[in-house]
Every structure is written in C-alpha cells, then in structure tokens.
Design a protein around this motif. Sequence first.
Motif, mmCIF file in Angstrom:
data_model
loop_
_atom_site.group_PDB
_atom_site.id
_atom_site.type_symbol
_atom_site.label_atom_id
_atom_site.label_comp_id
_atom_site.label_asym_id
_atom_site.label_seq_id
_atom_site.Cartn_x
_atom_site.Cartn_y
_atom_site.Cartn_z
ATOM 1 N N PHE A 1 0.825 -1.208 0.000
ATOM 2 C CA PHE A 1 0.000 0.000 0.000
ATOM 3 C C PHE A 1 0.863 1.265 0.000
ATOM 4 N N THR A 2 1.872 1.294 0.845
ATOM 5 C CA THR A 2 2.701 2.501 0.924
ATOM 6 C C THR A 2 3.482 2.704 -0.377
ATOM 7 N N GLU A 3 3.884 1.607 -1.008
ATOM 8 C CA GLU A 3 4.589 1.729 -2.295
ATOM 9 C C GLU A 3 3.640 2.222 -3.382
ATOM 10 N N ALA A 4 2.412 1.679 -3.423
ATOM 11 C CA ALA A 4 1.434 2.105 -4.431
ATOM 12 C C ALA A 4 1.122 3.594 -4.286
ATOM 13 N N ALA A 5 1.159 4.081 -3.052
ATOM 14 C CA ALA A 5 0.871 5.491 -2.786
ATOM 15 C C ALA A 5 2.075 6.384 -3.015
ATOM 16 N N GLY A 6 3.185 5.813 -3.415
ATOM 17 C CA GLY A 6 4.366 6.610 -3.724
ATOM 18 C C GLY A 6 4.893 7.402 -2.540
ATOM 19 N N GLY A 7 4.685 6.863 -1.341
ATOM 20 C CA GLY A 7 5.151 7.569 -0.146
ATOM 21 C C GLY A 7 4.256 8.714 0.285
ATOM 22 N N HIS A 8 3.046 8.811 -0.282
ATOM 23 C CA HIS A 8 2.171 9.955 0.004
ATOM 24 C C HIS A 8 1.106 9.670 1.065
ATOM 25 N N ILE A 9 1.115 8.484 1.674
ATOM 26 C CA ILE A 9 0.198 8.256 2.793
ATOM 27 C C ILE A 9 0.713 9.069 3.979
ATOM 28 N N ARG A 10 -0.107 9.974 4.452
ATOM 29 C CA ARG A 10 0.266 10.820 5.592
ATOM 30 C C ARG A 10 -0.464 10.434 6.875
ATOM 31 N N LEU A 11 -1.563 9.695 6.735
ATOM 32 C CA LEU A 11 -2.395 9.336 7.880
ATOM 33 C C LEU A 11 -3.015 7.973 7.609
ATOM 34 N N VAL A 12 -3.066 7.130 8.639
ATOM 35 C CA VAL A 12 -3.716 5.822 8.507
ATOM 36 C C VAL A 12 -4.636 5.615 9.692
ATOM 37 N N THR A 13 -5.833 5.080 9.421
ATOM 38 C CA THR A 13 -6.767 4.698 10.474
ATOM 39 C C THR A 13 -6.802 3.189 10.571
ATOM 40 N N LEU A 14 -6.617 2.676 11.792
ATOM 41 C CA LEU A 14 -6.690 1.236 12.028
ATOM 42 C C LEU A 14 -7.181 0.977 13.441
ATOM 43 N N ALA A 15 -7.496 -0.289 13.706
ATOM 44 C CA ALA A 15 -7.907 -0.710 15.046
ATOM 45 C C ALA A 15 -6.720 -1.414 15.697
ATOM 46 N N PRO A 16 -6.092 -0.806 16.674
ATOM 47 C CA PRO A 16 -4.863 -1.383 17.226
ATOM 48 C C PRO A 16 -5.069 -2.687 17.970
ATOM 49 N N GLU A 17 -6.312 -2.966 18.397
ATOM 50 C CA GLU A 17 -6.555 -4.154 19.220
ATOM 51 C C GLU A 17 -6.700 -5.437 18.417
ATOM 52 N N ILE A 18 -6.901 -5.354 17.095
ATOM 53 C CA ILE A 18 -7.066 -6.584 16.307
ATOM 54 C C ILE A 18 -5.724 -7.298 16.175
ATOM 55 N N GLU A 19 -5.775 -8.555 15.815
ATOM 56 C CA GLU A 19 -4.552 -9.342 15.670
ATOM 57 C C GLU A 19 -3.607 -8.666 14.668
ATOM 58 N N GLY A 20 -2.390 -8.408 15.093
ATOM 59 C CA GLY A 20 -1.414 -7.730 14.244
ATOM 60 C C GLY A 20 -1.527 -6.221 14.262
ATOM 61 N N GLY A 21 -2.500 -5.685 15.016
ATOM 62 C CA GLY A 21 -2.732 -4.241 15.027
ATOM 63 C C GLY A 21 -1.596 -3.445 15.646
ATOM 64 N N MET A 22 -1.041 -3.945 16.729
ATOM 65 C CA MET A 22 0.053 -3.226 17.380
ATOM 66 C C MET A 22 1.284 -3.183 16.479
ATOM 67 N N GLU A 23 1.551 -4.296 15.821
ATOM 68 C CA GLU A 23 2.678 -4.335 14.886
ATOM 69 C C GLU A 23 2.447 -3.367 13.725
ATOM 70 N N ALA A 24 1.169 -3.241 13.306
ATOM 71 C CA ALA A 24 0.852 -2.311 12.222
ATOM 72 C C ALA A 24 1.066 -0.865 12.660
ATOM 73 N N VAL A 25 0.678 -0.548 13.903
ATOM 74 C CA VAL A 25 0.928 0.794 14.425
ATOM 75 C C VAL A 25 2.407 1.116 14.321
ATOM 76 N N GLU A 26 3.226 0.186 14.788
ATOM 77 C CA GLU A 26 4.672 0.405 14.811
ATOM 78 C C GLU A 26 5.241 0.512 13.401
#
Length: 386
Positions: free
Chosen positions: A160-185
Amino acid sequence: MGEAIWINAKLYTGQRVIENGRMIVTENGTIRALGDELLPVPAHARVIDCNGALLMPGFIDVHVHGGNGYGMMEGTYEALDGISRFHARHGTTAFLATTSTAAKETIVRALRNAAETIGKTSGAELTGIHLEGPYLDEKRRGAQSKEHLRLPAADEIDEFTEAAGGHIRLVTLAPEIEGGMEAVERFASKGITVSAGHSDATMAQVEAAVRLGLSHTTHHFNGMSPLHHREPGLAGAGLMLEELTTELICDGIHVHPSVVKLLFEMKSPEKVCMITDAVSPAGLPDGEYGEVIVRSGEITLKNGSSLAGSSLTMLQALKNAIQYTGFPIEKVLPSMTIVPARQVRLDRVKGTLAPGKHADFVLLTPELDLLSTHVRGVEVFRSDND
C-alpha cells in the motif's frame, strides 16, 4: 501573476488577529510579509482591497472521501479534481484523499491514482492520502465493508505505501485486532501518522498503542468503544491521553453540540482536529445514492443501521463550532488549520499565515460567508463567479 498585497483586511494569522491587516504574496505563491497598515506597499505590486473582510488561513481537511457526486475510490483524476473543486467552494485549501475498506486491488488503484494527482488539482490542493481501513474492528466498522475487512500484514502494508508513492500521511486502524500493534509500529516507522478508529480498543490497549506511535483518533466518539465508568474505551482514552489529538465531525449529527463543547474544553482546540468525513453525495439533493440515503444533510446506509460519512463542509464546521462552544473565531480556527497541518506533517508550509509559508487563505464576510478561496496565491473559487 506578479507580487500582490492584500490590504484593509481583518487578518487572522492563526497566531494573532491584526486589525486593518496587510499581507504580501510573492509571485511564486508564498507569503513574503504581513502586518498592519504600516506595512509599505511594494512598488509594482497589485493592490487588492479587502474592504474589511476577514482574511484567514485556508481550511485543511485530513479526512474526506468525496463530494458533489465524486468519490476518491473511483480512482480517476476527474473524481479527485471534482472533490477538490467542491471543497474549495467551502473554504478548504488542502486535503487528504481518504480511502474506504475495499478489495485490495481497488485500494491499490485508488492509491496510485491519488499519488499521481498530488499537486495537480484545480481546487483545494491534494497534499496526500489518508488510508482508512481495511484493518478495522468488525464490531465498530460502521458503514465500512464487512466483506473486505482483514488483519494487517507487513507485506500488504508495504504494498500500500509503495502504491501510494510515499504519500500516505495518515492511517486509520484498530490497534486491538490481531497484528494491530505491529501495524501501528510499522506505519509509524514510515513517518505516517497513526490514528485509532473503527476500533473497540480498551484503555489499556490504546495506551499500549500510544507507546508504539499512535497519536490521533479518527472521528472521535464515532465508530469506537464508548466511555464507560469501568472501561474508558477509546472514547475515554482520547479525552484523557495528552498524546492523542482527536478528530471531530462538527455537524451536530455525529456528535451532540454539548459534547462538541466538552471535547473542546477538555482537549483544548490545539488537540482537536476538525474534519468533514464528507462522502460522494455531500452537496447533492436529498435522495438515494447507491447504498446510502441523504435526508436533510444526514447520510445513512439504506437499512438505517449506521451513519455513512457526512455532508459537512469545513466552513459549516467552523460556524457550528463557534455556535456550540461559544468560542471566538480565533480560538476555534487552529482546529481547522494548524492542528491538521501539524498532524500530517504539513505545518512547515501550511496551517498559518506567516512569511515563507504557502499563501493558502480564504476571505470571509463578517457573517462568515465565503468570498474567495486561494491556494498558493491563486484564486480557485470566488463567490460572485459561482
């Protein structure tokens, strides 16, 4: 275009108010100087008399899906430009095109299109991307697609970040789901602001995510675990944790006016980020549009099970916030300008009127009706041309 000086304005810089203010805009669309009537008029500069109008920083919307029949997920330049023109008519000068949960190929196409359109819109400036989903909690998904919700994976995040060419400035996610904390980091390590939203997180889970880089909440109070006296949830965490800036849909529908006032008083305007969460039917007449219904400005799923974005504009959000809180313009204004700019790392060039920054500004009547919108010194909307 040439250099221009704007005179006889009530100038809201975002940091102070200057009566009988003046602002000099350079040929390349940046601010050279500002001050009061003692600021000299440069030789050969165009002189624009504001006749007492309010001149203030343009509004920055970091959470907008569409407007006037156009949607970001269409994946076309025409859609993004249509969104930019609609929101410029309501005072927005910069925005993040915001995705919705969908099939991976649909998200990738929308991200690539947005990346290619950065800086090319004819209305408000498209300055980046907000990735909302697909890593959300099913319990709090609201109008987001249940079919396409999924758990975060490192390789997909990178795709996703590559497709966006580095232009993702903000992401919304649920940190409590499986893998969510790793995604935050992982997102935070890429310099992306991470927001908790469509989340059923507990207070403890939010605190853990903050330690990993979480710094924002998405449309606060909506699509999240509510405040309870035995479990504060994400709603309570957003109110209490200093590290978190809270988004707000200030339409009087998503959040009660009294709760708007509570949020501003508890967090302060410097920790409230006003957004529209506007979707494709925003600005259109009442009726059915695909899976949603518009009635008197409220947008819901056809089955009535959830709100489905908003028809709000940033200018109306400003008017509402002043009405609901009783605060003066200058106290509310940061929540629509410097706070969103800071949260998505645009504050070096946007968010206040100051020398060296982009000349992104609006002119309003004393009654807060929009006269014109300017992006990098260029007029992109004028009310008498509408």
